[in-house]
Write a protein that holds these residues in place. Sequence first.
Motif: not given
Length: 292
Positions: A202-228
């Motif tokens: 999951g961490l490797v996939l997140l790194w590939i999908m997001l590029g940077t951890p900061l996107v977790l809070f700066d994009s709709n995709y990242g925020r959805a991932v946080v909820v998940k």
Amino acid sequence: MDLSSFDAAAIAAKVLTYAFSFTAAGGAIFIFVFSPYLQAGERAQIAKLSAALAIFAIVFTALRLPIIAATLGGDLFSMMDLPLLQFAIQSSEGQAAGVRVMGLVLILFLISPTFMTTAVAAFGAALVSASFAFTGHSLSLDRGLLPQILVTLHLLAVSFWLGAFFPLRYVAYRRDPPGVAEVMKRFGDIALYIVGALIFVGLVLLWIMLGTPLVLFDSNYGRAVVVKLLFVAGLLGLAAVNKRVLTPALARGDISALQRLRNSITAEIAMAGLILVVTAIFTTVVGPPALE
């Protein structure tokens, strides 16, 4: 986030496809791994349930194709538009559906209680998990086969974990706490490796999908991932209670722990359902930053 009626239908069909596919595949894997610990009647009931779930998964896998056609055409009548249906069938989603249906049909072999049919059904479960890597965001990334391999491994682990809930809850109806504890201990020991694989992949996939951890809070995709991830954390918490509290109580012969275990597994099933809903939403209407 504005959802059209077709988006809502696509999300609902995807949630049900996920739920039926993963639980059917997980049931097949569970029987393959836990057959020595199951009574004959338990094995038969779990096999029947897994086969029924596989049939429902086939139905909703097929239903998603006319929904795709309707989304492309923009109206309900497009569900019956032959060129659009042909396009959907020939798309990556159609190819994935073909592989998934093949795997689900193999799971139906569980009805015959032999080692060979159990092994065939387990192979079918692997095909079901792999089918989801044939389409979606992982396929769109320019990273070769790595995302598809990671998604397949991730979903195999998900199938084993989520698909074990119904079988384990059924086993928890035994009037034999130590026997249930033996099954739960075996499952817990395997789940440690499964959870480890889930976290790593999951961490490797997140790194590939997001590029940077900061996107977790700066994009709709990242925020959805946080909820998940919050729901996943809740699921892990319930699993820890089962392993650290309820399984030892069962091993001591505490009959009351059986009901508590069934309640805990029911809560896990509800939590898993929420995870599938969130996953279906952000994989349908929100793209990862890596594709922007």
